[in-house]
Every structure is written in C-alpha cells, then in structure tokens.
Design a protein around this motif. Structure first.
Motif, PDB file in Angstrom:
ATOM      1  N   ARG A   8       4.301   5.808  -2.929  1.00 10.25           N
ATOM      2  CA  ARG A   8       5.651   6.269  -3.271  1.00 10.25           C
ATOM      3  C   ARG A   8       5.882   6.200  -4.781  1.00 10.25           C
ATOM      4  O   ARG A   8       6.379   7.150  -5.390  1.00 10.25           O
ATOM      5  CB  ARG A   8       6.714   5.439  -2.564  1.00 10.25           C
ATOM      6  CG  ARG A   8       8.109   5.934  -2.946  1.00 10.25           C
ATOM      7  CD  ARG A   8       9.197   5.323  -2.094  1.00 10.25           C
ATOM      8  NE  ARG A   8      10.444   6.029  -2.331  1.00 10.25           N
ATOM      9  CZ  ARG A   8      11.446   5.535  -3.046  1.00 10.25           C
ATOM     10  NH1 ARG A   8      11.372   4.333  -3.566  1.00 10.25           N
ATOM     11  NH2 ARG A   8      12.548   6.235  -3.226  1.00 10.25           N
ATOM     12  N   GLY A   9       5.509   5.082  -5.393  1.00 13.75           N
ATOM     13  CA  GLY A   9       5.675   4.951  -6.835  1.00 13.75           C
ATOM     14  C   GLY A   9       4.899   6.007  -7.594  1.00 13.75           C
ATOM     15  O   GLY A   9       5.364   6.557  -8.597  1.00 13.75           O
TER      16      GLY A   9
ATOM     17  N   ASP B 114       7.365   6.484 -10.584  1.00 14.30           N
ATOM     18  CA  ASP B 114       8.283   5.361 -10.755  1.00 14.30           C
ATOM     19  C   ASP B 114       7.506   4.145 -11.276  1.00 14.30           C
ATOM     20  O   ASP B 114       6.849   3.437 -10.505  1.00 14.30           O
ATOM     21  CB  ASP B 114       8.962   5.043  -9.424  1.00 14.30           C
ATOM     22  CG  ASP B 114      10.083   4.039  -9.558  1.00 14.30           C
ATOM     23  OD1 ASP B 114       9.947   3.089 -10.355  1.00 14.30           O
ATOM     24  OD2 ASP B 114      11.092   4.187  -8.839  1.00 14.30           O
ATOM     25  N   LEU B 115       7.598   3.920 -12.588  1.00 11.79           N
ATOM     26  CA  LEU B 115       6.848   2.821 -13.207  1.00 11.79           C
ATOM     27  C   LEU B 115       7.314   1.457 -12.710  1.00 11.79           C
ATOM     28  O   LEU B 115       6.520   0.517 -12.644  1.00 11.79           O
ATOM     29  CB  LEU B 115       6.961   2.900 -14.729  1.00 11.79           C
ATOM     30  CG  LEU B 115       6.273   4.106 -15.362  1.00 11.79           C
ATOM     31  CD1 LEU B 115       6.529   4.131 -16.869  1.00 11.79           C
ATOM     32  CD2 LEU B 115       4.779   4.099 -15.067  1.00 11.79           C
TER      33      LEU B 115
ATOM     34  N   LEU C 127       1.660  14.712  -3.468  1.00  8.81           N
ATOM     35  CA  LEU C 127       2.046  13.774  -2.417  1.00  8.81           C
ATOM     36  C   LEU C 127       0.790  13.063  -1.923  1.00  8.81           C
ATOM     37  O   LEU C 127      -0.211  13.701  -1.609  1.00  8.81           O
ATOM     38  CB  LEU C 127       2.702  14.497  -1.230  1.00  8.81           C
ATOM     39  CG  LEU C 127       4.043  15.156  -1.491  1.00  8.81           C
ATOM     40  CD1 LEU C 127       4.444  16.006  -0.293  1.00  8.81           C
ATOM     41  CD2 LEU C 127       5.106  14.113  -1.787  1.00  8.81           C
ATOM     42  N   HIS C 128       0.854  11.738  -1.847  1.00 10.45           N
ATOM     43  CA  HIS C 128      -0.243  10.925  -1.330  1.00 10.45           C
ATOM     44  C   HIS C 128       0.194  10.381   0.030  1.00 10.45           C
ATOM     45  O   HIS C 128       1.170   9.644   0.115  1.00 10.45           O
ATOM     46  CB  HIS C 128      -0.550   9.771  -2.286  1.00 10.45           C
ATOM     47  CG  HIS C 128      -1.066  10.224  -3.610  1.00 10.45           C
ATOM     48  ND1 HIS C 128      -0.246  10.788  -4.578  1.00 10.45           N
ATOM     49  CD2 HIS C 128      -2.310  10.209  -4.127  1.00 10.45           C
ATOM     50  CE1 HIS C 128      -0.981  11.092  -5.640  1.00 10.45           C
ATOM     51  NE2 HIS C 128      -2.230  10.748  -5.395  1.00 10.45           N
ATOM     52  N   ASN C 129      -0.514  10.769   1.070  1.00 10.83           N
ATOM     53  CA  ASN C 129      -0.150  10.396   2.436  1.00 10.83           C
ATOM     54  C   ASN C 129      -1.130   9.370   2.978  1.00 10.83           C
ATOM     55  O   ASN C 129      -2.324   9.656   3.095  1.00 10.83           O
ATOM     56  CB  ASN C 129      -0.161  11.636   3.338  1.00 10.83           C
ATOM     57  CG  ASN C 129       0.803  12.687   2.841  1.00 10.83           C
ATOM     58  OD1 ASN C 129       1.976  12.603   3.110  1.00 10.83           O
ATOM     59  ND2 ASN C 129       0.299  13.657   2.086  1.00 10.83           N
TER      60      ASN C 129
ATOM     61  N   VAL D 187       0.837  -1.208   0.000  1.00 10.73           N
ATOM     62  CA  VAL D 187       0.000   0.000   0.000  1.00 10.73           C
ATOM     63  C   VAL D 187       0.872   1.257   0.000  1.00 10.73           C
ATOM     64  O   VAL D 187       0.625   2.200  -0.764  1.00 10.73           O
ATOM     65  CB  VAL D 187      -0.965  -0.019   1.215  1.00 10.73           C
ATOM     66  CG1 VAL D 187      -1.677   1.313   1.380  1.00 10.73           C
ATOM     67  CG2 VAL D 187      -1.980  -1.157   1.064  1.00 10.73           C
ATOM     68  N   MET D 188       1.895   1.270   0.844  1.00  7.41           N
ATOM     69  CA  MET D 188       2.777   2.438   0.922  1.00  7.41           C
ATOM     70  C   MET D 188       3.599   2.610  -0.360  1.00  7.41           C
ATOM     71  O   MET D 188       3.801   3.733  -0.834  1.00  7.41           O
ATOM     72  CB  MET D 188       3.725   2.324   2.116  1.00  7.41           C
ATOM     73  CG  MET D 188       3.022   2.366   3.449  1.00  7.41           C
ATOM     74  SD  MET D 188       2.206   3.961   3.680  1.00  7.41           S
ATOM     75  CE  MET D 188       2.014   3.963   5.428  1.00  7.41           C
TER      76      MET D 188
END
Length: 185
Positions: free
Chosen positions: A32-33, A38-39, A80-82, A27-28
C-alpha cells in the motif's frame, strides 16, 4: 486438561494469531505504501538496518521508500502490487514469509500495462514488540504486457483514478460520496 493448561494454550494461540496478523499487516502495508508513494507508511515497514533486494538494487530499509518512489515515478504513470498467496513460519521473534506478488505497472508512454509475477521472500523480526522487515528478497517469475487504450477511450469515464499522495480517496476519513474530492478518468 486443567483450566490453567487451557489458559496457557489459549495464550499461545492468541499470541500466534496476533503475530500472524501483525506480520501480514506489515507485508500488505509495504504494498500500500509503495502504491500510494506514502513515505510515512514505508518508513514503518523496515527495521533501520533492514535490507531490500529488487534485482541488482539492494537498498537499506529506511531509504527504500524514496528510492522505489523515484524509480517508479520515472517510468510509470501508475502501479499496483497485489499480494496473493502468503505463508509464514514464526519462530519466537523471527518469521520467514513467502508472499506471491502480481505487479501491474502502466508506463508513462504508450497504451500498455506490464504485468509481473514474483514472490517476496521476507525475514521479519519482532523488536521492541513490533514486527518489521529485516530482509526482503524479490523474485521475478514471469512478465506479460497488455493494452490499456480502453482507459482513455471514454469507456471508463467517471471512474475514480488513484493518486500517489494523501489526496487519494483511500485516506479520506470518513469516506464520503460527496465530501471526498477525487480525480476521475
């Protein structure tokens, strides 16, 4: 309790802890990807037949990274996804998770930031010993906007600015103060 019973219980507990960590890492890593575009990371998050639903867009897992990156890059300068609250129920090789997400997206035009609150509703499956997302459904609970003019005012001059590629300092190994080139505000 016999030694054998105690060992069995420890094995069950260790399996649960390992599964929970692998699921949370998945999930994290998706966030981050996505935030680093980041493929390679994103390709390892979904099963080949996995699905992702974000609003009207339903995407096969393997195509998710390219589609999400293209959509975000067209509109946002950064995001940013937190992940915050995360719950998980594991039943054998299947897990159901709910992860709260706060997304911050800065549009390419203007001096604003869009904040979104929602949840990821995930079904993960362990196949060939690896946990990956089989289905993700995304909720949207709230939005708000804020001013970002301080970013370009000079108030944050010298702070590191992230990038959407592997030149981002989070990839540097070892991370060094003088040896890791960075973009700055």
């Amino acid at each position: 309790m016999s030694v054998e019973d105690e060992l069995q219980e420890l094995r069950r507990e260790l399996r649960y802890v390992k599964d929970r960590m692998a699921i949370l890492d998945c999930v994290m890593n998706q966030s981050r990807g996505r935030d680093r575009h980041d493929l390679e990371i994103l390709a390892g998050i979904y099963h080949d037949d996995g699905m992702d639903e974000h609003g009207h867009a339903v995407t096969m897992g393997p195509e998710y990274g390219e589609d999400a990156n293209k959509a975000h890059a067209a509109v946002f300068a950064d995001h940013l996804h937190n992940i915050t609250t995360h719950t998980c129920e594991i039943d054998g090789d299947e897990a159901h998770c709910e992860s709260y997400v706060i997304g911050a997206m800065r549009p390419r035009k203007g001096n604003s930031v869009l904040l979104l609150g929602g949840r990821y509703l995930d079904r993960l499956e362990r196949r060939d010993g690896t946990w990956k997302i089989a289905l993700r459904r995304c909720t949207l609970e709230w939005t708000m906007t804020g001013d970002t003019s301080l970013l370009t005012s000079g108030a944050f001059a010298g702070f590191i600015k992230g990038t959407w590629d592997k030149s981002d300092p989070s990839y540097a190994r070892p991370l060094g103060l003088d040896s890791t080139p960075v973009e700055r505000w």
